[in-house]
Motif scaffolding. Sequence first.
Motif, PDB file in Angstrom:
ATOM      1  N   ALA A 138       0.831  -1.208   0.000  1.00  0.00           N
ATOM      2  CA  ALA A 138       0.000   0.000   0.000  1.00  0.00           C
ATOM      3  C   ALA A 138       0.868   1.262   0.000  1.00  0.00           C
ATOM      4  CB  ALA A 138      -0.933  -0.007   1.205  1.00  0.00           C
ATOM      5  N   ARG A 139       1.968   1.241   0.752  1.00  0.00           N
ATOM      6  CA  ARG A 139       2.877   2.393   0.762  1.00  0.00           C
ATOM      7  C   ARG A 139       3.509   2.615  -0.610  1.00  0.00           C
ATOM      8  NH1 ARG A 139       4.484   0.257   5.865  1.00  0.00           N
ATOM      9  NH2 ARG A 139       6.348  -0.668   4.900  1.00  0.00           N
ATOM     10  N   VAL A 140       3.878   1.543  -1.260  1.00  0.00           N
ATOM     11  CA  VAL A 140       4.469   1.638  -2.595  1.00  0.00           C
ATOM     12  C   VAL A 140       3.465   2.226  -3.586  1.00  0.00           C
ATOM     13  CG1 VAL A 140       5.223   0.245  -4.565  1.00  0.00           C
ATOM     14  CG2 VAL A 140       6.213  -0.136  -2.304  1.00  0.00           C
ATOM     15  N   LEU A 141       2.231   1.768  -3.519  1.00  0.00           N
ATOM     16  CA  LEU A 141       1.216   2.267  -4.450  1.00  0.00           C
ATOM     17  C   LEU A 141       0.945   3.744  -4.216  1.00  0.00           C
ATOM     18  CD1 LEU A 141      -1.327  -0.700  -4.592  1.00  0.00           C
ATOM     19  CD2 LEU A 141       0.667  -0.245  -6.015  1.00  0.00           C
ATOM     20  N   GLN A 184      -7.631  -3.207   0.970  1.00  0.00           N
ATOM     21  CA  GLN A 184      -6.549  -2.299   1.361  1.00  0.00           C
ATOM     22  C   GLN A 184      -5.710  -1.840   0.167  1.00  0.00           C
ATOM     23  OE1 GLN A 184      -7.200  -5.480   2.371  1.00  0.00           O
ATOM     24  NE2 GLN A 184      -6.243  -5.866   4.371  1.00  0.00           N
ATOM     25  N   LEU A 185      -5.833  -2.554  -0.946  1.00  0.00           N
ATOM     26  CA  LEU A 185      -5.046  -2.234  -2.143  1.00  0.00           C
ATOM     27  C   LEU A 185      -5.957  -1.901  -3.322  1.00  0.00           C
ATOM     28  CD1 LEU A 185      -2.427  -5.134  -1.895  1.00  0.00           C
ATOM     29  CD2 LEU A 185      -2.204  -2.792  -1.043  1.00  0.00           C
ATOM     30  N   ALA A 186      -7.168  -1.498  -3.040  1.00  0.00           N
ATOM     31  CA  ALA A 186      -8.164  -1.279  -4.087  1.00  0.00           C
ATOM     32  C   ALA A 186      -7.667  -0.314  -5.159  1.00  0.00           C
ATOM     33  CB  ALA A 186      -9.450  -0.742  -3.469  1.00  0.00           C
ATOM     34  N   PRO A 187      -7.915  -0.631  -6.412  1.00  0.00           N
ATOM     35  CA  PRO A 187      -7.534   0.274  -7.500  1.00  0.00           C
ATOM     36  C   PRO A 187      -8.199   1.637  -7.351  1.00  0.00           C
ATOM     37  CG  PRO A 187      -8.129  -1.888  -8.355  1.00  0.00           C
ATOM     38  CD  PRO A 187      -8.520  -1.884  -6.909  1.00  0.00           C
ATOM     39  N   SER A 208      10.547  -2.151  -0.568  1.00  0.00           N
ATOM     40  CA  SER A 208       9.660  -0.985  -0.593  1.00  0.00           C
ATOM     41  C   SER A 208      10.336   0.265  -0.060  1.00  0.00           C
ATOM     42  CB  SER A 208       8.388  -1.265   0.210  1.00  0.00           C
ATOM     43  OG  SER A 208       8.688  -1.514   1.582  1.00  0.00           O
ATOM     44  N   GLU A 209      11.125   0.126   0.999  1.00  0.00           N
ATOM     45  CA  GLU A 209      11.776   1.298   1.600  1.00  0.00           C
ATOM     46  C   GLU A 209      12.719   1.967   0.600  1.00  0.00           C
ATOM     47  OE1 GLU A 209      14.582   2.435   5.467  1.00  0.00           O
ATOM     48  OE2 GLU A 209      13.663   0.453   5.296  1.00  0.00           O
ATOM     49  N   ARG A 210      13.512   1.159  -0.076  1.00  0.00           N
ATOM     50  CA  ARG A 210      14.451   1.722  -1.044  1.00  0.00           C
ATOM     51  C   ARG A 210      13.720   2.342  -2.229  1.00  0.00           C
ATOM     52  NH1 ARG A 210      17.198  -2.679   1.150  1.00  0.00           N
ATOM     53  NH2 ARG A 210      19.356  -2.232   1.776  1.00  0.00           N
ATOM     54  N   PHE A 211      12.659   1.691  -2.670  1.00  0.00           N
ATOM     55  CA  PHE A 211      11.922   2.226  -3.836  1.00  0.00           C
ATOM     56  C   PHE A 211      11.259   3.564  -3.490  1.00  0.00           C
ATOM     57  CE2 PHE A 211       7.874   2.437  -6.281  1.00  0.00           C
ATOM     58  CZ  PHE A 211       8.451   2.720  -7.509  1.00  0.00           C
ATOM     59  N   VAL A 212      10.572   3.622  -2.373  1.00  0.00           N
ATOM     60  CA  VAL A 212       9.911   4.876  -1.972  1.00  0.00           C
ATOM     61  C   VAL A 212      10.944   5.982  -1.779  1.00  0.00           C
ATOM     62  CG1 VAL A 212       8.548   5.986  -0.161  1.00  0.00           C
ATOM     63  CG2 VAL A 212       7.902   3.707  -0.984  1.00  0.00           C
ATOM     64  N   ALA A 213      12.080   5.646  -1.155  1.00  0.00           N
ATOM     65  CA  ALA A 213      13.130   6.635  -0.950  1.00  0.00           C
ATOM     66  C   ALA A 213      13.681   7.150  -2.270  1.00  0.00           C
ATOM     67  CB  ALA A 213      14.250   6.052  -0.103  1.00  0.00           C
ATOM     68  N   SER A 214      13.787   6.272  -3.260  1.00  0.00           N
ATOM     69  CA  SER A 214      14.318   6.690  -4.555  1.00  0.00           C
ATOM     70  C   SER A 214      13.377   7.672  -5.237  1.00  0.00           C
ATOM     71  CB  SER A 214      14.576   5.475  -5.463  1.00  0.00           C
ATOM     72  OG  SER A 214      13.358   4.916  -5.902  1.00  0.00           O
ATOM     73  N   LEU A 215      12.072   7.498  -5.044  1.00  0.00           N
ATOM     74  CA  LEU A 215      11.106   8.442  -5.613  1.00  0.00           C
ATOM     75  C   LEU A 215      11.164   9.775  -4.900  1.00  0.00           C
ATOM     76  CD1 LEU A 215       7.946   6.193  -6.151  1.00  0.00           C
ATOM     77  CD2 LEU A 215       9.626   6.902  -7.867  1.00  0.00           C
ATOM     78  N   ASP A 216      11.358   9.743  -3.601  1.00  0.00           N
ATOM     79  CA  ASP A 216      11.425  10.984  -2.816  1.00  0.00           C
ATOM     80  C   ASP A 216      12.710  11.762  -3.089  1.00  0.00           C
ATOM     81  OD1 ASP A 216       8.994  10.393  -1.703  1.00  0.00           O
ATOM     82  OD2 ASP A 216       9.840   9.516   0.120  1.00  0.00           O
ATOM     83  N   GLY A 217      13.782  10.999  -3.403  1.00  0.00           N
ATOM     84  CA  GLY A 217      15.083  11.646  -3.583  1.00  0.00           C
ATOM     85  C   GLY A 217      15.238  12.280  -4.926  1.00  0.00           C
TER      86      GLY A 217
END
Length: 236
Positions: A60-63, A130-133, A227-236
Amino acid sequence: MQAEIHAITLDAQPEPIEIDRKRCAVLVVDMQNDFGARGGMFDRAGIDIMPIERVVEATARVLAAARSAGLPVVYLKMEHSPDLADTGGAGSPHSIKHARLGVGKEVPAPDGRAGRILVRDTWNTDILPQLAPQAGDVIVPKHRYSGFFQTDLDKVLTDRNIKHLVVTGCTTSVCVESTVRDAMFRGYHCVVLADCTAEPIANDQFRTNHEASLLTIQLLFGWVSDSERFVASLDG
């Protein structure tokens, strides 16, 4: 005025991978009630769905991060027509393997609706709540393990000029790996997020099909991150 940065570098195994944000989509594989909800097909068959339940929060965080960054989100749904014609027939390997899980069987859904195992337009094949489109997301139905087999997935991706796929979902060694293999054969760069994929098949307390698939993927078919690395890469 600062130029918009399209390329991101994602820390991954076996090495970091550079991703073009403008050509990246997040793929959600089969995170639906029959696999990840109480009362679904796996649960009814006595299969432990806790590994799938545990990855919902990270997914859910990734989405949320992907949508915020403007990345397309594409869902795959494993489902069959009501007449089961797309299972390949009673003697097909697909039908034989799924018969023990009750494909097509009428079962009461937890929400009170009439359900049918792995049949489209039922509670069973709905995406986990929890992951609804959301608006703008794409849903691609499939009737085999791979998301590319007799589906519109390749067209959906090519129409959007997608080259990089960030992959989440279940199960790691079956539908996720099958889809990643077919994606690699078509030239897509796949990054599987280890904490957003799950596998109920375990060999013993030390080795799982989940870990074996991730190893195979990072060696030969793509990259593995989290997920942590992916989300961080988007934020960075």
